[in-house]
Design a protein around this motif. Structure first.
Motif, short mmCIF file in Angstrom:
data_model
loop_
_atom_site.label_atom_id
_atom_site.label_comp_id
_atom_site.label_asym_id
_atom_site.label_seq_id
_atom_site.Cartn_x
_atom_site.Cartn_y
_atom_site.Cartn_z
N GLY A 177 2.92 -3.97 -0.46
CA GLY A 177 2.29 -3.32 -1.61
C GLY A 177 2.03 -1.84 -1.41
N THR A 188 7.40 -2.52 0.51
CA THR A 188 7.27 -3.11 -0.82
C THR A 188 6.46 -4.40 -0.73
OG1 THR A 188 9.41 -2.18 -1.44
CG2 THR A 188 8.53 -3.93 -2.84
N TYR A 214 4.84 0.53 -1.06
CA TYR A 214 5.92 1.38 -1.57
C TYR A 214 5.63 1.93 -2.97
CZ TYR A 214 10.51 3.45 -1.72
OH TYR A 214 11.51 4.37 -1.77
N ASP A 215 5.05 1.10 -3.84
CA ASP A 215 4.79 1.59 -5.20
C ASP A 215 3.71 2.68 -5.19
OD1 ASP A 215 2.95 -0.43 -4.50
OD2 ASP A 215 2.43 -0.77 -6.59
#
Lengths: 337, 151
Positions: free
Chosen positions: B81, B78, B83-84
């Motif tokens: 940047g 996460t 995980y999304d």
């Protein structure tokens, strides 16, 4: 007795059409990679734009386009009579804080994503009414600041629905003047708030399409013009599906504009960019109008268009309380001179 | 749709029009991706449990260690940047496992850092995970009550 410079129910016309003498645009990285990337003045790769927070980064973009537009018009801030600006953040902090630094008499506007066109319509009225010689208008939006305010934290792992749109990161500004050279604003049609009961905060195109169709049809009726009179009808951020809905609604109202209708949100991203239904946000119509569209007008490839800013008038609170999403659309006629 | 019709009828007709235009989510594809990615995360979890057991931990403690490792990895991804981006592909496959919970804690923590440690991060840390906790605890409490009376 009807007002002297009003046509029909919602349209005003300008006796001496105000001139868009200068414009400036800045966009974020994703917008820069889009099909219109080459039409923007500046592409900022860093979402923070060198600042500590995204909000400050957005503000810096807005301040920069405003300064650029004023200097391109060969003016000083003290020559500007009014600054009209707005953005998407609570209490329009981007516009307010930028105005703090510019020292120009300021009227803050909130029309959600319709603010660019709202400000151009009002700026033109101020000038043709004799209240101003030069008006500076501008808007900004930022994907990260808007996402966190309206939806989820930006790093939250969620799968967005296909009809969702992508808030454009960027800022746009324009200087309108009583005289000068450049494209002119001849008419403005102020929209009504229209709500046909759409409640999905992810589907703003569906919420705004009825307002866009209403303002377009009203404009044509008010001016007694046929759609063929315009090279282009262009809405702010209806997205792929909202655009289709607006087309269908216009057909029901008796107008076929399918050969001359586009949407800034559809134009700014390509399908490969995974923006789903397209761009949205104040800056979406702002940067496409002040960038690509006005460049086409100046180059003579586009003679006359009716541009509309489209706004979804929701707030995170209204969504949580189960309210539907009202829409609004303001339009201005821009002609090459 | 005629403008002179009552608003309620206009709304109904417009809803039909919207339903006709709105794209259908690719359900089969989404379910498949969720299954594969969710399964993969579970597989990594099992691998971790075996690993910790192999190093001498009893099963329950190996499970806890595996969970902690997964939470750490999700938090790290996460923060980077990533995980999304995984979630955009995987949907429910990356929301349901324990890693989704970690993501929903770290994302707001990063997001509200600008508003300060106490009223920013502290107050907003549970904005996404909070409801899950509240209703998880309420359900556990109700289940315990049922168990107490009907066992």
């Amino acid at each position: 007795m009807p007002a002297a410079k009003k046509n029909g129910q919602q349209t005003v016309w300008f006796q001496n059409p105000p001139v868009i003498v200068a414009t400036a645009t800045i966009v974020g990285a994703k917008e820069g990679q889009g099909p219109l990337g080459h039409t923007f003045d500046k592409v900022v790769e860093d979402g923070y734009y060198g600042e500590k927070t995204w909000e400050r980064g957005e503000r810096r973009m807005l301040a920069e386009v405003m300064q650029t537009a004023v200097s391109r018009a060969n003016l000083q801030p003290q020559n500007i009579d009014f600054l009209l600006a707005g953005d998407l953040l609570n209490q329009i902090i981007s516009a307010n804080f930028t105005a703090r630094d510019l020292g120009i008499p300021f009227i803050g506007l909130y029309g959600a994503c319709s603010t660019m066109y709202e400000s151009m319509a009002l700026g033109a009225m101020l000038i043709d009414g004799g209240y101003a010689e030069n008006v500076l208008v501008g808007v900004s939006s930022h994907n990260s600041t808007a996402e966190r305010q309206y939806r989820y934290p930006t790093e939250q792992g969620v799968q967005r629905p296909l009809h969702a749109q992508w808030t454009v990161t960027g800022a746009a500004a324009a200087v309108l003047s009583r005289q000068g050279t450049g494209p002119v604003i001849t008419h403005a049609t102020i929209g009504k708030v229209i709500d046909l009961g759409q409640g999905d905060p992810n589907d703003m195109g569906a919420a705004m399409a009825p307002a866009a169709a209403d303002t377009m049809a009203r404009h044509l009726a008010d001016t007694a013009r046929q759609p063929e009179y315009y090279d282009l009808f262009v809405t702010g951020d209806l997205g792929v599906y909202g655009r289709e809905l607006a087309l269908q609604l216009m057909r029901q109202k008796g107008y076929d504009i399918s050969t001359r209708f586009n949407d800034c949100g559809v134009m700014i991203f390509s399908p490969e960019q995974d923006a789903h239904a397209g761009g949205s946000g104040c800056a979406c119509s702002g940067v496409v109008t002040c960038g690509y569209l006005l460049q086409e007008v100046r180059a003579g490839r586009l003679k006359r268009f009716f541009g509309l800013g489209t706004g979804a008038l929701l707030s995170p609170v209204s969504t949580m309380q189960g309210e539907t999403v009202p829409g609004i659309a303001h339009g201005v006629v821009i002609e090459g001179r | 749709m005629k403008d002179d019709q009552p608003l309620e009828i206009q709304k109904k007709q417009y809803k039909q029009m919207v339903d006709g235009v709105r794209p259908r989510p690719a359900l089969a594809r989404n379910v498949f991706r969720a299954f594969v990615v969710g399964g993969l995360i579970a597989l990594i979890g099992q691998f971790l449990i075996n690993f910790y057991q192999g190093r001498g931990l009893p099963l329950t403690e190996a499970g806890a260690a595996a969970s902690a490792t997964l939470v750490f990895l999700a938090a790290l991804l996460t923060g980077l940047g990533i995980y999304d981006e995984i979630a955009r592909f995987a949907g429910a496959g990356s929301i349901v496992p324990i890693t989704g919970f970690a993501n929903s804690m770290v994302a707001p923590a990063m997001e509200y850092r600008g508003e300060g440690l106490v009223l920013g991060v502290g107050a907003r840390l549970f904005t996404i995970a909070g409801p899950v906790l509240v209703f998880g605890i309420v359900t556990a409490w109700a289940a315990a009550l049922l168990y107490y009376f009907f066992r």
